[in-house]
Design an enzyme around this catalytic site. Structure first.
Site, short mmCIF file in Angstrom:
data_model
loop_
_atom_site.label_atom_id
_atom_site.label_comp_id
_atom_site.label_asym_id
_atom_site.label_seq_id
_atom_site.Cartn_x
_atom_site.Cartn_y
_atom_site.Cartn_z
CB SER A 1 107.61 20.77 -37.57
OG SER A 1 107.00 21.71 -36.73
CB THR A 2 109.63 15.90 -39.64
OG1 THR A 2 109.63 14.90 -38.62
CG2 THR A 2 110.75 16.89 -39.41
CB VAL B 1 105.80 12.21 -31.24
CG1 VAL B 1 105.75 13.72 -31.29
CG2 VAL B 1 106.75 11.73 -30.16
CG ASP B 2 100.60 15.78 -28.57
OD1 ASP B 2 100.91 15.64 -27.39
OD2 ASP B 2 99.81 16.66 -28.98
CG ASN C 1 97.69 20.20 -30.66
OD1 ASN C 1 97.17 20.80 -29.72
ND2 ASN C 1 97.40 18.95 -30.95
CB ILE D 1 110.63 9.89 -28.06
CG1 ILE D 1 111.56 10.86 -27.30
CG2 ILE D 1 109.18 10.29 -27.91
CD1 ILE D 1 111.66 12.23 -27.90
CB ILE E 1 100.56 15.90 -38.38
CG1 ILE E 1 100.30 14.44 -37.95
CG2 ILE E 1 99.24 16.57 -38.76
CD1 ILE E 1 99.78 14.27 -36.53
CE1 TYR E 2 100.42 20.47 -36.65
CE2 TYR E 2 102.16 21.52 -35.38
CZ TYR E 2 100.84 21.14 -35.51
OH TYR E 2 99.95 21.45 -34.51
P1 ADP Z 1 104.23 17.38 -35.92
O1 ADP Z 1 102.78 17.73 -35.84
O2 ADP Z 1 105.12 18.32 -35.14
O3 ADP Z 1 104.68 17.15 -37.32
P2 ADP Z 1 104.17 14.49 -35.45
O4 ADP Z 1 103.97 13.78 -34.17
O5 ADP Z 1 103.17 14.28 -36.53
O6 ADP Z 1 104.33 16.03 -35.07
O7 ADP Z 1 105.58 14.14 -36.06
C1 ADP Z 1 106.81 14.55 -35.51
C2 ADP Z 1 107.80 13.43 -35.66
O8 ADP Z 1 107.62 12.49 -34.61
C3 ADP Z 1 107.64 12.65 -36.96
O9 ADP Z 1 108.93 12.50 -37.54
C4 ADP Z 1 107.08 11.30 -36.51
O10 ADP Z 1 107.54 10.24 -37.34
C5 ADP Z 1 107.71 11.18 -35.14
N1 ADP Z 1 107.10 10.24 -34.18
C6 ADP Z 1 105.86 9.73 -34.14
N2 ADP Z 1 105.73 8.89 -33.08
C7 ADP Z 1 106.92 8.89 -32.43
C8 ADP Z 1 107.45 8.23 -31.27
N3 ADP Z 1 106.71 7.41 -30.55
N4 ADP Z 1 108.75 8.47 -30.92
C9 ADP Z 1 109.51 9.32 -31.64
N5 ADP Z 1 109.08 9.98 -32.73
C10 ADP Z 1 107.80 9.76 -33.12
#
Ligand code: ADP
Length: 175
Positions: free
Chosen positions: A126-127, A38-39, A29, A16, A129-130
């Site tokens: 949320s899909t 992603v954060d 968070n 993204i 770590i959450y």
């Molecule tokens: P949460 O804590 O809301 O679950 P995460 O970041 O752990 O947040 O995961 C949310 C989604 O983002 C997951 O499906 C993960 O695979 C995805 N993700 C991680 N890095 C990226 C990225 N660079 N671009 C898009 N999606 C990502």
């Protein structure tokens, strides 16, 4: 899906942080201080400016509650804005998680609308770590975005950005 909506919604597999859209949504968070997944990727690619604005918001309102959203600059990213929303941690569906996830999509979209955003990209909130089940999360996301697009015609394009095959396959059932 009806044809008019069909053209305004899409799903891709990718990172993204690379997208050239008006706004990207961050699965943040409550601290707004960054984290993993992603954060972490958004803060790493976007640089210090995003975090500085997050800290200002945090100092003013004490972080961000689950289901709510805040908007900042996008630093070095190609997007104009980052909309940070806090998804629910999955707890066997006993803590109103579906409703809270629905609110993440709604409140992020609302902020985008208020900032005249025409194109917005969402990760699969949320899909990671959450641990929200990917099938349920995809259904919530797609249903909510379709109803919001019908309500607000000013937002022209919503892109769901999946990082993994499992999420991508879930979204592909609907889009
Ligand atoms: P949460 O804590 O809301 O679950 P995460 O970041 O752990 O947040 O995961 C949310 C989604 O983002 C997951 O499906 C993960 O695979 C995805 N993700 C991680 N890095 C990226 C990225 N660079 N671009 C898009 N999606 C990502």
């Amino acid at each position: 899906m009806c044809q008019a909506i069909d053209k305004r919604i899409s799903v891709i597999k990718g990172d993204i942080t690379k997208l050239e859209v008006d706004a990207i949504v961050n699965a943040a968070n409550s601290s707004l201080l960054g984290g993993g997944g992603v954060d972490g990727a958004i803060h790493k690619a976007g640089g210090r400016e995003i975090l500085e604005e997050c800290i200002k918001i945090r100092n003013k309102q004490g972080g961000c509650a689950i289901g709510e959203a805040v908007i900042t600059n996008a630093g070095y990213l190609k997007a104009k804005f980052v909309i940070h929303t806090v998804g629910p941690v999955w707890n066997e569906g006993t803590k109103g998680e579906v409703e809270l996830l629905d609110r993440c999509y709604k409140n992020s979209f609302q902020l985008a609308h208020e900032h005249n955003v025409k194109s917005i990209a969402y990760p699969c909130i949320s899909t990671g770590i959450y641990r929200f089940p990917k099938d349920i999360a995809a259904k919530v996301a797609v249903n909510k975005i379709i109803s919001l697009l019908l309500e607000h015609t000013s937002i022209e394009k919503v892109i769901f950005v999946c990082f993994d095959d499992a999420n991508y396959l879930e979204y592909k059932k609907y889009i």
